[in-house]
Each structure stands twice: as C-alpha cells, then as structure tokens.
Write a protein that holds these residues in place. Sequence first.
Motif, PDB file in Angstrom:
ATOM      1  N   LEU A   1       0.568 -39.238  36.356  1.00 53.06           N
ATOM      2  CA  LEU A   1       1.076 -37.994  36.929  1.00 53.06           C
ATOM      3  C   LEU A   1       0.091 -37.392  37.917  1.00 53.06           C
ATOM      4  CD1 LEU A   1       2.563 -36.603  33.653  1.00 53.06           C
ATOM      5  CD2 LEU A   1       3.863 -37.039  35.714  1.00 53.06           C
ATOM      6  N   GLY A   2      -1.191 -37.737  37.784  1.00 57.77           N
ATOM      7  CA  GLY A   2      -2.192 -37.247  38.718  1.00 57.77           C
ATOM      8  C   GLY A   2      -2.028 -37.871  40.088  1.00 57.77           C
TER       9      GLY A   2
ATOM     10  N   ARG B   1      -7.780 -29.941  47.369  1.00 51.65           N
ATOM     11  CA  ARG B   1      -9.039 -30.480  46.889  1.00 51.65           C
ATOM     12  C   ARG B   1      -9.775 -31.236  47.968  1.00 51.65           C
ATOM     13  NH1 ARG B   1      -8.579 -34.320  42.077  1.00 51.65           N
ATOM     14  NH2 ARG B   1     -10.694 -34.028  41.350  1.00 51.65           N
TER      15      ARG B   1
ATOM     16  N   TYR C   1       6.339 -29.949  38.967  1.00 47.60           N
ATOM     17  CA  TYR C   1       5.191 -29.615  38.126  1.00 47.60           C
ATOM     18  C   TYR C   1       5.219 -28.147  37.703  1.00 47.60           C
ATOM     19  CZ  TYR C   1       2.966 -34.119  38.869  1.00 47.60           C
ATOM     20  OH  TYR C   1       2.676 -35.446  38.862  1.00 47.60           O
TER      21      TYR C   1
ATOM     22  N   VAL D   1     -11.416 -45.520  39.309  1.00 53.52           N
ATOM     23  CA  VAL D   1     -11.076 -44.236  39.951  1.00 53.52           C
ATOM     24  C   VAL D   1     -11.632 -44.094  41.359  1.00 53.52           C
ATOM     25  CG1 VAL D   1     -10.364 -42.439  38.383  1.00 53.52           C
ATOM     26  CG2 VAL D   1     -12.710 -43.223  38.302  1.00 53.52           C
TER      27      VAL D   1
ATOM     28  N   ALA E   1     -11.074 -38.385  40.548  1.00 55.50           N
ATOM     29  CA  ALA E   1     -10.055 -38.435  39.500  1.00 55.50           C
ATOM     30  C   ALA E   1      -8.911 -37.493  39.837  1.00 55.50           C
ATOM     31  CB  ALA E   1     -10.683 -38.035  38.167  1.00 55.50           C
ATOM     32  N   PRO E   2      -7.689 -38.016  39.878  1.00 51.13           N
ATOM     33  CA  PRO E   2      -6.567 -37.153  40.238  1.00 51.13           C
ATOM     34  C   PRO E   2      -6.252 -36.125  39.141  1.00 51.13           C
ATOM     35  CG  PRO E   2      -5.809 -39.377  39.750  1.00 51.13           C
ATOM     36  CD  PRO E   2      -7.290 -39.400  39.619  1.00 51.13           C
ATOM     37  N   ILE E   3      -5.836 -34.958  39.551  1.00 53.76           N
ATOM     38  CA  ILE E   3      -5.446 -33.913  38.607  1.00 53.76           C
ATOM     39  C   ILE E   3      -3.932 -33.739  38.688  1.00 53.76           C
ATOM     40  CG2 ILE E   3      -5.556 -31.404  38.204  1.00 53.76           C
ATOM     41  CD1 ILE E   3      -8.490 -31.535  38.931  1.00 53.76           C
ATOM     42  N   PRO E   4      -3.258 -33.753  37.538  1.00 59.33           N
ATOM     43  CA  PRO E   4      -1.797 -33.691  37.574  1.00 59.33           C
ATOM     44  C   PRO E   4      -1.260 -32.307  37.950  1.00 59.33           C
ATOM     45  CG  PRO E   4      -2.555 -33.784  35.310  1.00 59.33           C
ATOM     46  CD  PRO E   4      -3.761 -33.913  36.164  1.00 59.33           C
ATOM     47  N   ASP E   5      -1.578 -31.851  39.119  1.00 55.01           N
ATOM     48  CA  ASP E   5      -1.043 -30.591  39.605  1.00 55.01           C
ATOM     49  C   ASP E   5      -1.047 -30.634  41.132  1.00 55.01           C
ATOM     50  OD1 ASP E   5      -0.591 -28.023  40.485  1.00 55.01           O
ATOM     51  OD2 ASP E   5      -1.626 -27.097  38.793  1.00 55.01           O
ATOM     52  N   PRO E   6       0.138 -30.666  41.735  1.00 58.11           N
ATOM     53  CA  PRO E   6       0.195 -30.846  43.195  1.00 58.11           C
ATOM     54  C   PRO E   6      -0.505 -29.737  43.969  1.00 58.11           C
ATOM     55  CG  PRO E   6       2.370 -30.433  42.277  1.00 58.11           C
ATOM     56  CD  PRO E   6       1.457 -30.616  41.129  1.00 58.11           C
ATOM     57  N   VAL E   7      -0.478 -28.521  43.444  1.00 56.20           N
ATOM     58  CA  VAL E   7      -1.092 -27.408  44.170  1.00 56.20           C
ATOM     59  C   VAL E   7      -2.603 -27.597  44.237  1.00 56.20           C
ATOM     60  CG1 VAL E   7      -1.296 -24.908  44.302  1.00 56.20           C
ATOM     61  CG2 VAL E   7       0.766 -25.934  43.343  1.00 56.20           C
ATOM     62  N   VAL E   8      -3.195 -27.960  43.081  1.00 56.17           N
ATOM     63  CA  VAL E   8      -4.628 -28.211  43.030  1.00 56.17           C
ATOM     64  C   VAL E   8      -4.987 -29.412  43.904  1.00 56.17           C
ATOM     65  CG1 VAL E   8      -6.550 -28.813  41.515  1.00 56.17           C
ATOM     66  CG2 VAL E   8      -4.779 -27.286  40.694  1.00 56.17           C
ATOM     67  N   GLU E   9      -4.176 -30.471  43.782  1.00 56.06           N
ATOM     68  CA  GLU E   9      -4.456 -31.710  44.503  1.00 56.06           C
ATOM     69  C   GLU E   9      -4.514 -31.506  46.014  1.00 56.06           C
ATOM     70  OE1 GLU E   9      -4.913 -35.209  44.057  1.00 56.06           O
ATOM     71  OE2 GLU E   9      -5.713 -34.436  42.186  1.00 56.06           O
ATOM     72  N   ARG E  10      -3.571 -30.712  46.541  1.00 58.54           N
ATOM     73  CA  ARG E  10      -3.510 -30.578  48.009  1.00 58.54           C
ATOM     74  C   ARG E  10      -4.681 -29.807  48.570  1.00 58.54           C
ATOM     75  NH1 ARG E  10       2.826 -31.384  48.424  1.00 58.54           N
ATOM     76  NH2 ARG E  10       2.459 -33.418  47.560  1.00 58.54           N
TER      77      ARG E  10
ATOM     78  N   ARG F   1     -12.088 -34.303  48.515  1.00 55.63           N
ATOM     79  CA  ARG F   1     -12.507 -35.513  47.815  1.00 55.63           C
ATOM     80  C   ARG F   1     -13.785 -36.054  48.409  1.00 55.63           C
ATOM     81  NH1 ARG F   1      -7.371 -37.367  46.106  1.00 55.63           N
ATOM     82  NH2 ARG F   1      -7.484 -36.910  43.908  1.00 55.63           N
TER      83      ARG F   1
ATOM     84  N   ALA G   1       0.938 -36.342  41.861  1.00 53.34           N
ATOM     85  CA  ALA G   1       0.694 -34.978  42.329  1.00 53.34           C
ATOM     86  C   ALA G   1       0.013 -34.970  43.693  1.00 53.34           C
ATOM     87  CB  ALA G   1      -0.161 -34.224  41.310  1.00 53.34           C
TER      88      ALA G   1
END
Lengths: 344, 354
Positions: free
Chosen positions: A223-224, B278, A251, A195, B267-276, B280, A227
């Motif tokens: 899927l992560g 964040r 999503y 990761v 660790a990626p989270i499967p939600d584009p809104v959260v991801e953008r 890192r 996203a």
Amino acid sequence: MSPVNDREVVLDVRNLQTYFKTDAGIVKAVDGVSFTLHKGQTLGIVGESGSGKSVTNLSIMRLIPSPPGKVVGGEAIFEGTDILALEEKEMRTIRGNKISMIFQDPMTSLNPFLRISTQMIETIRLHTKGISKNEALERSIEMLKLVGIPSAKKRVHAYPHQFSGGMRQRVMIAMALSCNAEILIADEPTTALDVTIQAQILDLIKNLSEKMGTSVILITHDLGVVAGMCDEVCVMYAGRIVEKAETEKLYAFPAHPYTEGLIKSVPRMDTSKKGERLYSIEGQPPNVIDLPPCCPFHPRCPKAMDVCRASYAPITDLGEGHEVACWLYNSEEEKAVALKEAQA
Amino acid sequence: MKQPILQVRDLKQHFPVTSGMILQRQVGSIRAVDGISFDVYEGETLGIVGESGCGKSTAVRSISQLYKPTGGSVIFNGIELTTADPRTMLAARRDIQMIFQDPYASLNPRMTVRSIIAEPLVIYNRRNLLDPPLSKLEIEHRVEELMERVGLSKVFKNRYPHEFSGGQRQRIGIARALALNPKIILADEPVSALDVSIQSQILNLLSDLQKEFNLTYIFIAHDLAVIQHISTRVAVMYLGKIVEISEAVNLYDNPLHPYTTALLSAAPIPDPVVERNRQRIILTGDVPSPDKERFGCYFYDRCPKRMPWCSNHIPPMFKRGKNHEVACWLYDETRDYHDVSMEEAKADAAKASK
C-alpha cells in the motif's frame, strides 16, 4: 479535480472473467473485472496473493496458459478493437510492442544464455519494421542509458547474471519501453528488491511514464508503493474489484470494510505508536475454488449482514469515480429484494 | 541496572571461497558478518534491519550456533556459546529458539502438525533434559495447548503442512518454537512472506506471547515499519556491520547515520498525502559484495556525505546521547574531518597501519 480522468481512454476492460479448470473444481480467478486506463495515468491494482491481480493482467496480455485457464467472458478495448478476440498473430503486433509487461523476478524473465544486447536487439527488430541490427543496437544503448545503467555501451554486451537485481529490473524496463509502448504493465516490479533499490526503480518508472506519456498499470500488494505512485487504485479481493477510487480518496475515505481493514492493518512509520495493537482482519483469505455466489469477504467482515451471505453486492457509485461493491451502500429495499431473490 | 540476557561481542562470520576441483584452496572469504557487538536485555525486542546481503540472517544463525562463528563471542545467561561442549549447547538451545521466514520450507512436509510441534519435546524428553519428564499423554496435551495458544484449532493436529495457508503455517512454526518454553526467540523475517492482513495477525500474536511468557526477541525484517512497530531497540546493519543502534523511538525520530537516513526516506509510507510531499534521498548504486577486506567506512561508496577521511578509516561506534550509537565519522565530537584532504587521510592511515 481529476484532470487525468478527462484524458483519452487507452484501455477499457469490461467484465473480464478468467476461469481455471482444476481437479478440485472451477477457480474463478478473475470474475467480472472492469476498469479504464487513461493516457498517462498510473493505475494501481492492489490485493493479496490469490486475489486475481496478476491473472487480470495476464488475461489482457493473452498470456493465460490454456488449458487449464480460459478467458470466458468480457472484453478489453485497445485502440478500438477488443484484444481478447484477436487472433494470436494479430496479438503479437500488440504484445511487447504497444502493451509491454515487466515481471516481479527479473532473473527469470531474462534469458540467462543470451547477452543483453542479443535480447534487446531481438525485441526491437521484431517490433520495428526495417530497422538494421546496428540501429537496433544503438537504440538499445540509448534505452539502457535512459534507465540509468552506467557505461551502457560496454554493459549492453554483458549477460544477465552479471547484473544485480536492481540493474536487471532496469534492463527489463528498458526492453519494455524500447518500442515506445503505450501501456506498461508492471507486475510487482519491486517486490524482489531492497527498499533503497525499490525507490530507484519506482522513481525511474514514474519519470519515464511522465516523459514518454506511457500509461502504467502497477500491480502490487504494497500500500506504500501505491500511495506514492498511482493516480487511481483498484482493490481486488477473490477475483473481483471491491473498490475503485482516486488514490487520495481511497486512503482518506475507504468505503469497503476490506479496504479499510487493509489500510489500518499496515504498521506506519510516521504515525503509529510503539506497543499499540495493530488492527487485523480476522480469518484467512477465501479458498477461490467454488466460491458461493455472495460477497466473498463476508466471513471476515465485521459489518456483515444477512444479505452479504446471500448475494453479491452491486457496484455503487459514491461520486467522482469512487466505486464500491458493498451492501452497506445500498438502500433497505434493494437489500430486501436481493435477499428474497437469493432465497427463492 | 538490568543484566543483559545475551551479549554479542565482535562476532564474525566469514565464509570461505574455494577454488579448484579436487584440491580446494581457499581463495578468499565472504565477510557476511564482520564484527558486530550488542547486548539484549530480558523482555525486550531487538530489531535488526538492513537490506538483503547485509548479514542479518547470518548474524542470528551465528548467535544460535547454527553456523560456527569465525570469531568473537556470544554469551547467553553467562554461558559462552562459541566454545560450549555439545551437551551444554543442547541445554542452552532449549532457551534459544528460532522462527524462520519461509513457512513453506521450514516445516517438514511429511510430518503431521502434531509431530512437528512435539518434536522438540520428544527430543529433549528422550535425553532426560526436561524437568519433570513428560509422558506421551502429557506431550499430547502440551501440543494441543500450544496449538490453541497460537490460534490453531486442535482438531487439525493430524493434518500436514500443505493443508494450511501461509499464515497458519507460520503459527505452526511459532508453536514449535514455544514448545520448550524458551527465553529468547530469534525470528528471521517471520512476516515477510505473508499477506498484509495476515502479517498484522502474526505481529499481534508475537507481541501477546512476549507479554504472556516474558519472551525476549531478536526480530529481523527488512520492512522498517514492521521493525518500528515491534522493537524496543533497533540495530541497522550494512555489509556485515552495525552502523547504528538505538532505542526504536530515537532511531526513527532522529536517524544519524547517512545510511539510516536514506533507508528511512526510501521506505514508502501508505498515505498519498504524505508521499507526495516527501523528499527522498535516492542512493545511487548497489550494495557492494562483501568479499574483500575494507579499510575505510563500509558505506563509503554510496554515502552522500562522504569525506576523504572515510575512505581509509573504519569508524568506531560513537555514543550520541543515551543508548544511541552510530558508526560514522560525522559524529566524532573530538574532531571535524571535513577539511582533511585525501593526501592527509592517506598519510594518517599509513601511519596508523605502521
């Protein structure tokens, strides 16, 4: 809303079909896949193993071993020409030069007997006319620096085994981009990595594509990753694209029951609660040999209807580029007609 | 106070590195597991998370005595396993079962599903370790019962592993692990090789079985979301050491160790809104090789918050609140090390080694 979709189209894939002949029957690994890639866009292709995501891209690169495989239909328009119809000689000027690819396992895609410098110089000289060896070496060092390899000047002469997995993937990216490729196809580029290294590599691909204006096709099952990286996503199941939409929309409002199930079945670090049961899609992925001519997802679908067992769903446009292949979005009359046709 | 079912104390697993063709001399050692300690309580799931090469798989293999540990102790139900004689070990192993990562490599391709699942029963039956002993027919019934329980139709019992998909094979592996009614199951990345939709089926199956048979799990994964979903407590490993151990909820809400923080943010989270939105923390460099002895914090080379002190002092586990321990000098309440210069730290380390 979508500025990316107004940009120039770099690659237009229409109705791509790739079949494999096996002793057990014909495997329709890719069966009617269409998508467009815009300049500077990152397009995600998601699907489980065997869904045809890698075969789609190997077909575009013309790397399908034939026999047993064969691109039996469709076209892929790149710079005004259908690259699926090109002679192998002409294809060589495009492959690795204008369209590059990086693979999942960076160890098997580098030659273990040759120094990185040898491999990079070969690539660069093959694709750039009239460049001297020294110039190509300079270029290689520059590319290695760009992808963040420390003391690139010394490391360029190392062998692949002297690099760690993450570093090797950086070398692959440097090689893929050394000819200013317009399209980078990344086939599960971080699946074999940890990761923290994955975060480094994804960050690198993202920055480079922004800096150099490269369009990226990112193939993944995660899927992560999608996203965080992609502007638009295609979801594949059993050789077909079942849904295509902008990432945010996909999503937030997944239309196909498979997409919905997929998103719900991934445990989430930020919101899911301990002890909660995970949603799961029942059953197994389909056997792709001799698939019946109907929705391949129907045996696992909680919303399956009679028409799903009889006929393929047409692609329905839900607006703003959100497309879905599911009978749920068709009118009763359309379903009745399809059902009747299938029975006849 | 609950009694731990398994106590691991200062467990070490060093693999020798040899050189020379005929006379093999030991020239060094790979410190795969370098002194880990934890307790596991009945009915809970201890998740172990870490990157490849951090020693998580080696740790469970040393616990189950598949490798003979170099040092430390493993006490299961009051029995010290590291020094147990073969007969005691055999009896103890009935209660400690494993599930492996690769469902393609962990099942014998030449055995039918029936003989794979029946094998542990047959072995223990032959040595009279089953109470009561089972007849052939009873074993047959038990196999069928196990298959149905893990979601495989019993009509498949005469088939071979290659006729099954990855998820189904993992179910066979689970049935085999359950055959002897174990108390604790060590699961080494049981879902990493599976597709997303199959992964959730297997995770649900594992938690159902846990409730039904009051099983204790040690669950290894590199996927932080999976670990969070399944674990009661979580241990984070780095380079053969546990850097942080805590209740799962605490660890994810309030990670303390700089490595845990970086791992969670990567660790990626499967939600584009959260991801953008964040931020890192991107660690530089790779995990170093565990082939040399270290005198400072194992994470020193990559730590964004390192202090001179950390380079030559190995941090002990500091207690932070209930059931939350972290191996990082930032959390020593008795002293702030930020002002300690490299010279002072070196002098102190030299003094301590004398």
